[in-house]
Design a protein around this motif. Structure first.
Motif, short mmCIF file in Angstrom:
data_model
loop_
_atom_site.label_atom_id
_atom_site.label_comp_id
_atom_site.label_asym_id
_atom_site.label_seq_id
_atom_site.Cartn_x
_atom_site.Cartn_y
_atom_site.Cartn_z
N ARG A 169 14.50 1.50 8.93
CA ARG A 169 14.50 0.11 9.41
C ARG A 169 15.70 -0.14 10.32
O ARG A 169 16.78 0.37 10.09
CB ARG A 169 14.61 -0.87 8.24
N VAL A 170 15.45 -0.97 11.32
CA VAL A 170 16.51 -1.55 12.14
C VAL A 170 16.43 -3.05 11.89
O VAL A 170 15.37 -3.66 12.09
CB VAL A 170 16.34 -1.22 13.64
N ILE A 171 17.55 -3.63 11.46
CA ILE A 171 17.57 -5.03 11.03
C ILE A 171 18.66 -5.78 11.79
O ILE A 171 19.77 -5.28 11.96
CB ILE A 171 17.86 -5.12 9.51
N ARG A 172 18.33 -6.98 12.25
CA ARG A 172 19.34 -7.89 12.84
C ARG A 172 19.70 -8.90 11.75
O ARG A 172 18.83 -9.55 11.19
CB ARG A 172 18.78 -8.60 14.06
N ARG A 173 21.01 -9.03 11.47
CA ARG A 173 21.49 -9.97 10.45
C ARG A 173 22.30 -11.06 11.13
O ARG A 173 23.33 -10.80 11.74
CB ARG A 173 22.33 -9.24 9.41
N VAL A 174 21.81 -12.30 11.04
CA VAL A 174 22.47 -13.46 11.63
C VAL A 174 22.48 -14.58 10.59
O VAL A 174 21.43 -14.92 10.03
CB VAL A 174 21.75 -13.93 12.92
N ASP A 175 23.65 -15.17 10.37
CA ASP A 175 23.78 -16.28 9.43
C ASP A 175 23.15 -15.96 8.08
O ASP A 175 22.41 -16.76 7.51
CB ASP A 175 23.17 -17.56 10.00
N GLU A 176 23.42 -14.76 7.59
CA GLU A 176 22.94 -14.29 6.28
C GLU A 176 21.42 -14.19 6.19
O GLU A 176 20.85 -14.19 5.10
CB GLU A 176 23.50 -15.15 5.15
N ARG A 177 20.75 -14.11 7.34
CA ARG A 177 19.30 -13.93 7.37
C ARG A 177 18.99 -12.61 8.07
O ARG A 177 19.50 -12.34 9.15
CB ARG A 177 18.62 -15.07 8.12
N ASP A 178 18.12 -11.82 7.44
CA ASP A 178 17.72 -10.54 8.00
C ASP A 178 16.39 -10.66 8.73
O ASP A 178 15.45 -11.26 8.22
CB ASP A 178 17.58 -9.49 6.90
N THR A 179 16.34 -10.08 9.93
CA THR A 179 15.10 -9.97 10.68
C THR A 179 14.84 -8.49 10.92
O THR A 179 15.66 -7.82 11.56
CB THR A 179 15.21 -10.71 12.04
N VAL A 180 13.75 -7.98 10.39
CA VAL A 180 13.41 -6.57 10.59
C VAL A 180 12.86 -6.41 11.99
O VAL A 180 11.82 -6.97 12.34
CB VAL A 180 12.40 -6.09 9.53
N LEU A 181 13.57 -5.65 12.81
CA LEU A 181 13.16 -5.41 14.20
C LEU A 181 12.25 -4.20 14.31
O LEU A 181 11.43 -4.10 15.23
CB LEU A 181 14.39 -5.21 15.07
#
Length: 162
Positions: free
Chosen positions: A139-151
């Motif tokens: 997995r490649v994940i973007r973490r912003v403001d304690e929220r994960d988005t799986v890219l």
């Protein structure tokens, strides 16, 4: 002797003056600590996944006894429209072995452009394997403001070298 009698009164007086000057009514003195503006995970970024490996190897350690090294080619991403300090997470799970390897990257103003993502210290403390290959989930994940988005999420084959 007289100065000793005035010392408690002077101390109490100073506490009252500082309390009054730093209070909400007057606010002449700010005694609060500064909150850092650059907090890892805050901000935003657009991330395009360019390439990820489809397979890797479980190689025996050569320099120490026992265990294997997870050898996985790096993933490549392109970062743009960056603000603040968002994070990228590169994660490999091998469910059959209860193994997880994670590397977290904190992005900053110098981060736009292409980047390679690798696993830090990918050591698997296991000496025997029942299969010639194992399925991992990458997995490649973007973490912003304690929220994960799986890219990106995909299976990867890991071949055992003996």
């Amino acid at each position: 002797m007289d100065s000793v009698r005035w010392l408690p009164s002077l101390t109490i007086g100073m506490i009252l003056v500082v309390g009054l000057l730093s209070g909400q009514m007057v606010g002449a003195i700010d005694l609060r600590s500064e909150v850092p503006e650059d907090v890892p995970g805050d901000g935003s970024a657009e991330v395009d996944v360019i390439s990820v490996p489809e397979e890797g190897r479980l190689e025996p350690k050569r320099y120490l006894t026992g265990g294997h090294i997870v050898s996985l080619p790096p993933a490549t991403v392109k970062v743009s429209n960056l603000s603040g300090h968002p994070m990228l997470v590169y994660k490999l799970q091998i469910p059959e072995m209860w193994y997880v390897a994670v590397t977290t990257y904190v992005l900053d103003k110098e981060s736009p452009g292409r980047h390679t993502l690798t696993l830090d210290e990918p050591v698997l403390n296991r000496t025997s394997f029942s299969n010639d290959s194992y399925r991992g989930e990458l997995r490649v994940i973007r973490r912003v403001d304690e929220r994960d988005t799986v890219l990106y999420r995909s299976n990867v084959t890991l071949w055992v070298e003996r």
